[in-house]
Motif scaffolding. Sequence first.
Motif, PDB file in Angstrom:
ATOM      1  N   GLU A 153      14.467  -8.931  37.804  1.00 22.56           N
ATOM      2  CA  GLU A 153      13.854  -8.074  38.439  1.00 22.56           C
ATOM      3  C   GLU A 153      13.276  -6.948  38.355  1.00 22.56           C
ATOM      4  O   GLU A 153      13.679  -6.082  37.663  1.00 22.56           O
ATOM      5  CB  GLU A 153      14.455  -8.492  39.932  1.00 22.56           C
ATOM      6  CG  GLU A 153      14.729  -9.814  39.912  1.00 22.56           C
ATOM      7  CD  GLU A 153      15.646  -9.348  41.301  1.00 22.56           C
ATOM      8  OE1 GLU A 153      15.463  -8.416  42.307  1.00 22.56           O
ATOM      9  OE2 GLU A 153      16.409 -10.555  41.776  1.00 22.56           O
ATOM     10  N   ALA A 154      12.116  -6.591  38.507  1.00 20.42           N
ATOM     11  CA  ALA A 154      11.106  -5.471  38.470  1.00 20.42           C
ATOM     12  C   ALA A 154      11.559  -4.279  39.139  1.00 20.42           C
ATOM     13  O   ALA A 154      12.152  -4.372  40.157  1.00 20.42           O
ATOM     14  CB  ALA A 154       9.585  -5.671  39.205  1.00 20.42           C
ATOM     15  N   GLY A 155      12.143  -3.484  38.407  1.00 17.17           N
ATOM     16  CA  GLY A 155      12.928  -2.195  38.377  1.00 17.17           C
ATOM     17  C   GLY A 155      14.512  -2.381  39.001  1.00 17.17           C
ATOM     18  O   GLY A 155      14.813  -1.236  39.212  1.00 17.17           O
ATOM     19  N   ALA A 156      15.499  -3.559  37.948  1.00 17.59           N
ATOM     20  CA  ALA A 156      16.135  -3.508  37.775  1.00 17.59           C
ATOM     21  C   ALA A 156      17.063  -2.376  37.273  1.00 17.59           C
ATOM     22  O   ALA A 156      17.930  -1.729  36.601  1.00 17.59           O
ATOM     23  CB  ALA A 156      16.826  -4.954  37.902  1.00 17.59           C
ATOM     24  N   ASN A 182      13.016   3.208  29.837  1.00 19.70           N
ATOM     25  CA  ASN A 182      14.019   4.333  29.121  1.00 19.70           C
ATOM     26  C   ASN A 182      15.165   4.217  28.713  1.00 19.70           C
ATOM     27  O   ASN A 182      15.703   4.726  27.513  1.00 19.70           O
ATOM     28  CB  ASN A 182      13.363   5.572  29.778  1.00 19.70           C
ATOM     29  CG  ASN A 182      12.642   6.252  30.567  1.00 19.70           C
ATOM     30  OD1 ASN A 182      11.247   5.506  29.372  1.00 19.70           O
ATOM     31  ND2 ASN A 182      12.297   6.503  31.465  1.00 19.70           N
ATOM     32  N   LEU A 183      15.717   3.159  28.867  1.00 23.25           N
ATOM     33  CA  LEU A 183      16.868   2.637  29.335  1.00 23.25           C
ATOM     34  C   LEU A 183      17.195   2.192  26.916  1.00 23.25           C
ATOM     35  O   LEU A 183      18.244   1.844  26.533  1.00 23.25           O
ATOM     36  CB  LEU A 183      17.669   1.537  29.544  1.00 23.25           C
ATOM     37  CG  LEU A 183      17.984   2.503  30.515  1.00 23.25           C
ATOM     38  CD1 LEU A 183      18.788   1.234  31.801  1.00 23.25           C
ATOM     39  CD2 LEU A 183      19.791   2.718  30.392  1.00 23.25           C
TER      40      LEU A 183
END
Length: 280
Positions: free
Chosen positions: A264-267, A271-272
């Motif tokens: 999902e968006a933002g999950a 940057n990971l």
Amino acid sequence: MLKQVTGLGAATAILLAATSTFAQDVTADTVVATVGETEITLGEVIIARTNLPPQYAQFPNEVLFDGLVDQLIQQQLLADSASSVSPRIDYTLLNERRALVANSVITEIAETSVTEEDIQALYDERFADAEEVPEFRASHLLVDTEEEAAAAKARIDEGQAFADVARDVSTGPTGPNGGDLGWFGEGAMVPEFEEAITSLEVGGVSEPFETQFGWHVATLVEKRVQPQPTLDQTRRQLTAELQEVAVTARLEELAAAQDVVKPEAGAFDPNLIDSIDLLD
């Protein structure tokens, strides 16, 4: 049977021992060397050969075989000595296997999905009823002032050859070759120049006109319709387009048949993807 040999130069002895099997059936699974309990197969040697840089093509196969078997033995010895395997290697192998298998499927689709009839149909659709595109061949001369352009035009009107006048007075880079601009299509020239050329009949000479480069006098040498490319000239491009469509359609079909779950968006923090330390 393979002979037991010692040292990293054992590949030659193994090759000699294997010559007795030439009359027998040899497959990719045929063992060419062992390191402890690990078997190194002919298939692994063949793959190692395909991964060599092009400059190795100059070496005879008997030299390459020897070297590749030695290399695989050395790699196995080093791999066996590792006390642990970094997770980075496991993830790399997963990605590489996935990519290799996917590429093989893409190749199969590309080789089987496009027929000659498909290519001909796309060519006809693209070019059979294509609008004719005019092309122009023109010459011009370029000077700094309107007065110089008018004087050059007067010389041409008096009967001097356009090319001779251009060689004599033009300051542009085409001056030495008589002002010849070669063939060009609509939109290739600045608007003022294109307007002057397209308003001429073949052989006609324009009145002096100004562009951002200076003052011009131009003549329309020839006019033609842009030649349509042949089927053979466009075959590679059309085939690639059809193959891309076939691969995309196959992907959509496969995705529709699977339960594909995306994050999902933002999950996850984007940057990971730079967190290499997670692999250690």
